[in-house]
Write an enzyme that holds these catalytic residues in place. Structure first.
Site, short mmCIF file in Angstrom:
data_model
loop_
_atom_site.label_atom_id
_atom_site.label_comp_id
_atom_site.label_asym_id
_atom_site.label_seq_id
_atom_site.Cartn_x
_atom_site.Cartn_y
_atom_site.Cartn_z
N SER A 64 0.85 -1.20 0.00
CA SER A 64 0.00 0.00 0.00
C SER A 64 0.87 1.23 0.00
O SER A 64 2.03 1.19 0.42
CB SER A 64 -0.88 0.02 1.24
OG SER A 64 -1.57 -1.18 1.37
C1 LIG Z 1 -2.24 -5.17 -0.27
S1 LIG Z 1 -1.33 -6.66 -0.10
C2 LIG Z 1 -0.62 -6.55 1.53
C3 LIG Z 1 0.43 -5.51 1.75
C4 LIG Z 1 1.30 -5.81 2.94
N1 LIG Z 1 0.66 -5.54 4.19
C5 LIG Z 1 2.64 -5.13 2.84
O1 LIG Z 1 3.09 -4.47 3.80
O2 LIG Z 1 3.29 -5.30 1.81
C6 LIG Z 1 -2.57 -7.88 0.20
C7 LIG Z 1 -2.00 -9.25 0.52
O3 LIG Z 1 -3.03 -10.08 1.03
C8 LIG Z 1 -2.73 -11.39 0.62
N2 LIG Z 1 -3.95 -12.20 0.77
C9 LIG Z 1 -5.03 -12.25 -0.05
N3 LIG Z 1 -5.93 -13.11 0.44
C10 LIG Z 1 -5.41 -13.61 1.59
C11 LIG Z 1 -5.87 -14.54 2.55
N4 LIG Z 1 -7.07 -15.14 2.41
N5 LIG Z 1 -5.07 -14.83 3.59
C12 LIG Z 1 -3.86 -14.23 3.73
N6 LIG Z 1 -3.37 -13.35 2.86
C13 LIG Z 1 -4.14 -13.04 1.80
C14 LIG Z 1 -2.28 -11.21 -0.82
O4 LIG Z 1 -1.58 -12.34 -1.29
C15 LIG Z 1 -1.42 -9.95 -0.69
O5 LIG Z 1 -0.08 -10.28 -0.44
#
Ligand SMILES: C[S@@+](CC[C@H](N)C(=O)[O-])C[C@H]1O[C@@H](n2cnc3c(N)ncnc32)[C@H](O)[C@@H]1O
Length: 225
Positions: free
Chosen positions: A43
């Site tokens: 983000s």
């Molecule tokens: C916007 S990114 C996160 C950014 C992160 N907090 C950072 O500092 O880089 C969203 C993340 O959620 C993960 N994601 C999606 N569905 C998920 C789930 N059901 N459980 C865990 N992670 C998930 C995606 O793979 C992705 O890496």
């Protein structure tokens, strides 16, 4: 890699997110992107800071983060509450492996888990605070169950307002949670909730079936109350 200053400026632009994965990794980082979905990102710094502000973690509190992604947010949480108190769960193995190599302060590292974040992470419950960095259409009941009474859940929630609402919920200790939207954000949805669902089915008022602007939504709510 030359020109480190330019790279730093490009990476830390306050309002620019960085895409780190396309189509669950099926499209290589150098494209072609076509109309494939972005499935991983970090983000923009403004949103990271805003979410941490609303989460308001206190030293020593137990935190669960859903969506480790690049592993940028996780050490920020660890710096505040102590690394041993932070668990972060990521569904994508490749992203999780990469995050595990991200720098962290000397000493213990946060607990990184590869798994389905929609199930929370029961071994670490109860948490004082839970933060999801992926949007949901419906807050999983287990998230509420894994937060202590009075504990906080901060998550982007898909809304009919042409953006995700940043929902700040407080668990009531009886299986429910109450709260409010504290901001408007735009996040990728958790893998298990990508499929669009009718807003009526999700419990929104029937007028919400037609997406409206935030202002129109406010007016409707005012008119009904
Ligand atoms: C916007 S990114 C996160 C950014 C992160 N907090 C950072 O500092 O880089 C969203 C993340 O959620 C993960 N994601 C999606 N569905 C998920 C789930 N059901 N459980 C865990 N992670 C998930 C995606 O793979 C992705 O890496």
């Amino acid at each position: 890699m030359g020109r480190p200053r330019q790279w730093l400026r490009a990476v830390y632009r306050t309002r620019s997110p960085l895409i780190t994965q396309i189509a669950d990794g099926e499209v290589p980082p150098d494209g072609p992107t076509g109309c494939a979905d972005f499935t991983g990102s970090i983000s923009c710094p403004a949103v990271v800071v805003n979410m941490l502000h609303h989460l308001d973690p206190q030293p020593g509190e137990r935190i669960l983060e859903i969506g480790t992604g690049t592993g940028y947010n996780t050490p920020l949480l660890a710096e505040r509450v102590g690394a041993v108190n932070v668990t972060s769960i990521e569904i994508d193995e490749t992203l999780a492996e990469r995050a595990a190599t991200a720098p962290h302060a000397p000493g213990p590292a946060p607990h990184l888990v590869v798994g389905e974040g929609e199930e929370g992470y029961p071994p670490g419950a109860w948490y004082d605070r839970m933060i999801s960095t992926a949007a949901v259409r419906q807050v999983p009941q287990v998230w509420i169950d894994q937060v202590r009474p009075g504990g906080v859940i901060l998550t982007p929630l898909d809304s009919p307002f042409q953006c995700d609402g940043l929902a700040l919920l407080v668990a009531d200790g009886y299986g429910g949670a109450n709260g409010a939207f504290v901001g408007a954000v735009d996040f990728m949805t958790t893998r298990g909730q990508r499929e669009p669902r009718s807003y009526a089915e999700l419990g929104w008022p029937t007028w919400a079936e037609h997406r409206v602007t935030v202002e129109e939504g406010r007016q409707r709510v005012r008119a009904e109350s």
